[in-house]
Design an enzyme around this catalytic site. Structure first.
Site, PDB file in Angstrom:
ATOM      1  N   HIS A 147      -8.132   3.421 -29.126  1.00  0.00           N
ATOM      2  CA  HIS A 147      -6.796   2.915 -28.381  1.00  0.00           C
ATOM      3  C   HIS A 147      -6.217   3.624 -27.581  1.00  0.00           C
ATOM      4  O   HIS A 147      -5.731   3.506 -26.349  1.00  0.00           O
ATOM      5  CB  HIS A 147      -6.263   2.426 -28.619  1.00  0.00           C
ATOM      6  CG  HIS A 147      -5.756   0.863 -28.178  1.00  0.00           C
ATOM      7  ND1 HIS A 147      -4.938  -0.483 -28.687  1.00  0.00           N
ATOM      8  CD2 HIS A 147      -4.589   0.819 -27.428  1.00  0.00           C
ATOM      9  CE1 HIS A 147      -4.535  -1.143 -27.941  1.00  0.00           C
ATOM     10  NE2 HIS A 147      -4.470  -0.293 -26.581  1.00  0.00           N
ATOM     11  N   SER A 203      -9.558   4.579 -24.624  1.00  0.00           N
ATOM     12  CA  SER A 203      -8.961   3.857 -23.798  1.00  0.00           C
ATOM     13  C   SER A 203      -6.961   5.081 -23.451  1.00  0.00           C
ATOM     14  O   SER A 203      -7.291   5.677 -24.592  1.00  0.00           O
ATOM     15  CB  SER A 203      -7.975   2.994 -24.158  1.00  0.00           C
ATOM     16  OG  SER A 203      -7.962   1.929 -23.506  1.00  0.00           O
ATOM     17  N   LYS A 231       4.937  -7.145  -8.940  1.00  0.00           N
ATOM     18  CA  LYS A 231       5.260  -6.726  -7.453  1.00  0.00           C
ATOM     19  C   LYS A 231       4.923  -8.221  -6.621  1.00  0.00           C
ATOM     20  O   LYS A 231       4.716  -8.279  -5.576  1.00  0.00           O
ATOM     21  CB  LYS A 231       3.881  -5.908  -6.660  1.00  0.00           C
ATOM     22  CG  LYS A 231       4.488  -4.277  -7.649  1.00  0.00           C
ATOM     23  CD  LYS A 231       5.276  -4.359  -6.643  1.00  0.00           C
ATOM     24  CE  LYS A 231       5.177  -2.738  -7.336  1.00  0.00           C
ATOM     25  NZ  LYS A 231       6.418  -1.833  -6.739  1.00  0.00           N
ATOM     26  N   GLN A 255     -11.019   2.495 -20.526  1.00  0.00           N
ATOM     27  CA  GLN A 255      -9.997   1.728 -20.297  1.00  0.00           C
ATOM     28  C   GLN A 255      -9.024   1.847 -20.022  1.00  0.00           C
ATOM     29  O   GLN A 255      -7.672   2.712 -21.014  1.00  0.00           O
ATOM     30  CB  GLN A 255      -9.829   1.333 -21.130  1.00  0.00           C
ATOM     31  CG  GLN A 255      -8.997  -0.600 -21.104  1.00  0.00           C
ATOM     32  CD  GLN A 255      -9.058  -1.768 -21.903  1.00  0.00           C
ATOM     33  OE1 GLN A 255      -7.877  -2.314 -22.575  1.00  0.00           O
ATOM     34  NE2 GLN A 255     -10.500  -1.693 -22.563  1.00  0.00           N
ATOM     35  N   TYR A 314      -3.303  -5.454 -30.761  1.00  0.00           N
ATOM     36  CA  TYR A 314      -1.956  -7.152 -30.834  1.00  0.00           C
ATOM     37  C   TYR A 314      -2.863  -8.229 -31.895  1.00  0.00           C
ATOM     38  O   TYR A 314      -2.344  -9.245 -31.145  1.00  0.00           O
ATOM     39  CB  TYR A 314      -3.937  -7.656 -30.225  1.00  0.00           C
ATOM     40  CG  TYR A 314      -4.307  -6.562 -28.351  1.00  0.00           C
ATOM     41  CD1 TYR A 314      -3.506  -5.997 -28.340  1.00  0.00           C
ATOM     42  CD2 TYR A 314      -5.724  -6.701 -27.431  1.00  0.00           C
ATOM     43  CE1 TYR A 314      -3.736  -4.597 -27.157  1.00  0.00           C
ATOM     44  CE2 TYR A 314      -5.229  -6.333 -26.724  1.00  0.00           C
ATOM     45  CZ  TYR A 314      -4.641  -5.150 -26.230  1.00  0.00           C
ATOM     46  OH  TYR A 314      -4.919  -4.279 -25.541  1.00  0.00           O
TER      47      TYR A 314
END
Length: 304
Positions: free
Chosen positions: A129, A167, A224, A190, A61
């Site tokens: 990750h 993750s 959605k 995750q 990130y």
């Protein structure tokens, strides 16, 4: 019928789940996925003021330093100091971008994250990750992370990493890791989880080993919203909440740690304001039935 519980957003944000190593993790956290440095600094501050105590960053990130600095600045402010909120009340997560068979390469990457987190003193949770890179890279990366945790007894405040996890691990990856008889058990996995991607098989595997499920993209990145799912909109209207609140509540009732992302101050609060109602068993089943394996970004859970 809506069941009122009287919980405020701050009360919901104070809820924690116990990890396998007995540390407690906030159940509702702020996801910082790909926020710019400016957005990160601002959003973390707003979130802290709103009552958030958990923050999910990653090397990928590119906002680890901003996250840590913003938290540290908040903790050192006179108002915070007088309120009694301390570093131990905060739960900070980051993630290793690339698995590798090179221990030195992994250590360089981890140490860079620890340097970025220096204002906080330590990282509460460090994740792999993804399972990308193959078995050898996965196992070397995990064993290297274990060394950081085993540098102390887990309660020593000098330990730089308190907990580790994974993750985007699929069933095969979890089984592979557990079959290796790891010295440190993965605290969490995750994965993307929401009513449109329920990940039942992975969740069952996590439950088998007592691994906590962390739900990223719990709002399905808004794909959605706006009536694009009549069922979601209808149930949100029934409970008198937003579609986002309904999805966060679904996640909470399933017992996940949930990571809604928002860079907007008002939404940070409303996303967590999910204590005033409870979704019925029948409506939970209806939401579970919306599963269409909707992947909003990437899905390496079947990586070799």
């Amino acid at each position: 019928m809506t069941t009122k519980t009287g919980s405020t957003a701050k009360e919901m944000l104070s809820r924690t789940i116990q990890l396998p190593n007995n540390l407690k993790i906030p159940q509702i956290q702020l996801g910082l996925y790909m926020m710019s440095p400016t957005e990160t600094t601002r959003s973390v501050r707003w979130a802290l003021e709103a009552g958030y105590r958990g923050f999910d960053s990653a090397q990928w990130y590119e906002n680890e330093a901003e996250t840590a600095s913003s938290i540290a600045s908040f903790l050192s402010s006179p108002n915070t100091t007088s309120s009694g909120i301390t570093r131990s009340d905060i739960f900070y997560t980051t993630k290793l971008k690339d698995n590798s068979t090179s221990v030195s390469q992994i250590r360089r990457a981890v140490d860079k994250s620890l340097s970025a987190a220096k204002p906080l003193g330590y990282v509460d949770l460090f994740l792999l990750h993804s399972p990308l890179g193959g078995k050898a890279a996965r196992m070397t990366s995990w064993k290297t992370l274990e060394e950081y945790v085993l540098a102390g007894d887990g309660d020593d405040e000098q330990v730089e990493i308190k907990s580790i996890g994974v993750s985007n691990y699929g069933v095969a990856h979890i089984e592979e890791l557990m079959a290796s008889n790891p010295r440190v058990k993965p605290a969490v996995n995750q994965i993307e989880v929401h009513p449109f991607n329920t990940q039942n098989a992975i969740r069952e595997c996590c439950a088998k080993y007592g691994i906590v499920v962390e739900a990223y993209a719990p709002l399905a990145r808004g794909m959605k919203f706006g009536g694009r799912s009549k069922t979601l909109k209808g149930l949100a209207d029934k409970y008198g909440v937003s579609e986002a609140q309904l999805m966060v509540r679904w996640s909470v009732q399933h017992g996940f740690v949930t990571l809604p992302k928002s860079a907007k101050k008002d939404r940070l609060v409303t996303n967590a304001d999910v204590g005033g109602f409870e979704i019925s068993k029948e409506d939970m089943a209806t939401l579970d039935g919306l599963d269409e394996h909707l992947v909003t970004d990437w899905d390496p859970t079947d990586a070799p």
